[in-house]
Design an enzyme around this catalytic site. Structure first.
Site, PDB file in Angstrom:
ATOM      1  CB  CYS A  97      -0.928  -0.011   1.215  1.00 32.46           C
ATOM      2  SG  CYS A  97      -1.934   1.469   1.358  1.00 32.46           S
ATOM      3  CB  CYS A 111      -0.375   2.503   4.039  1.00 31.62           C
ATOM      4  SG  CYS A 111      -1.863   1.820   3.360  1.00 31.62           S
ATOM      5  CG  ASP A 112       3.253   1.198   4.494  1.00 33.27           C
ATOM      6  OD1 ASP A 112       2.851   1.736   5.538  1.00 33.27           O
ATOM      7  OD2 ASP A 112       2.973   0.028   4.184  1.00 33.27           O
TER       8      ASP A 112
END
Ligand code: NAP
Length: 312
Positions: free
Chosen positions: A137, A140-141
């Protein structure tokens, strides 16, 4: 046998939000947090490290800690939580029948929040370095890879979208694809090809994620045309080879789209079965964010509550 007002299946942001809302509406929801569906109770956030984009948490917090807070909030309003999987459902008549192990549960309404899971390659090192370089993701990261070199695996729209997003942070993004042609749409291909930070590594399969203690350092790859094996250095590896919704137990019971996602009526969480609602990633292959899952979990709670009121 008692008939439950509302059974919620799933314990990610969508399931717990549906629980908070229906519990506060005094509907006494029963939530199955699962053991296997979506990987584990708590859903995909249990596999992330820090979450920095959930509004209201300016300092950020760890994914598992966030899910613990969701759970506590649902319990505060007396949601009953069962640590079991629902193994089959019968939506052919009301009350609906749900099975867990040997037990059967009857329910007036069901809210499905079983989520989806990223597909992984299943190669050595991939699991070990998850959250320590390996991710599925970028939103997200990606932020944690400022000025770093990153690899993205896949040749579809997701892979190119992730790669383009990652160029905001990374110094270089290499897309590793197992063929010499992309599956992604032309427009995405053009965007990726034009981006000076993106390079393509064709006909190449990742065989192993390499690392040292808790940090990945690179990958071992195979060129499937020349059979040459080599090592690529990288700080991160984003696997973007598709997602799979957790809908196996609903096959034949409710309308699913071609990819297996639950079909909901536009702008609502209403499914093809009256009295059954769906929220979160199980019905959304597009946004896939904790905050959007929580949002549609809330919608499912309100839709179920109104539907129950109409029945009386
Ligand atoms: P996808 O279209 O199924 O593409 C998956 C890619 O991963 C393919 O290139 C495939 O290679 C590769 N792959 C699969 N298994 C692999 C493995 N074990 N090892 C290495 N590579 C592997 O999936 P997606 O990209 O997630 O897209 C899903 C759907 O969402 C598509 O309809 C897509 O158009 C849509 N989507 C749209 C957008 C957008 O419009 N902005 C963004 C994301 C997704 P092969 O090509 O060799 O099969």
């Amino acid at each position: 046998m008692d008939v439950e007002n509302i059974v919620i299946i799933g314990s990610g942001p969508a399931g717990y939000t549906a629980a908070i809302y229906t519990a506060r509406a005094n509907l006494k929801p029963l939530l199955f947090e699962g053991q296997r569906l979506g990987g584990q109770p708590g859903g995909q956030l249990m596999l992330t490290t820090e979450v920095e984009n959930f509004p209201g948490f300016p300092e950020g917090l760890m994914g598992p800690e966030m899910m613990e807070k969701f759970k506590k909030q649902a319990q505060r309003f007396e949601t009953r939580i069962v640590s079991e999987d629902i193994t089959s459902v019968d939506f052919s008549a009301r009350p609906f029948k749900l099975t867990t192990g040997e037990k059967q549960i009857l329910a007036q309404t069901v809210i499905i929040c079983t989520g989806a899971q990223a597909m992984w390659m299943g190669i050595p090192g991939e699991q070990r370095y998850q959250g320590h370089g390996v991710s599925a993701c970028a939103t997200c990261d990606g932020f944690f890879f400022r000025d770093k070199e990153i690899l993205v695996v896949g040749g579809g729209d997701s892979a190119l979208e992730e790669a383009l997003f990652l160029t905001r942070f990374a110094s270089k993004v290499s897309i590793v694809h197992r063929r010499d042609q992309l599956r992604a749409s032309k427009i995405m291909q053009e965007r990726a090809m034009k981006n000076s930070k993106i390079v393509f590594i064709w006909n190449t399969q990742v065989q192993e994620v390499l690392g040292y203690e808790t940090k990945m350092t690179g990958v071992r790859v195979l060129n499937n045309q020349t059979n040459e094996v080599s090592e690529l250095k990288a700080d991160g590896l984003f696997v973007a080879i598709g997602h799979k919704p957790n809908t196996q137990i609903f096959e034949g019971q409710i309308e699913l789209d071609q990819k297996g996602y639950i079909v909901t009526r536009s702008g609502s969480t209403v499914t093809s079965v009256e009295g059954v609602f769906a929220g979160g990633d199980v019905a959304d292959h597009k946004y896939r964010q904790a905050v959007t899952a929580a949002g549609t979990g809330c919608m499912a709670a309100l839709d179920a509550e109104r539907w129950l009121a109409d029945q009386e």
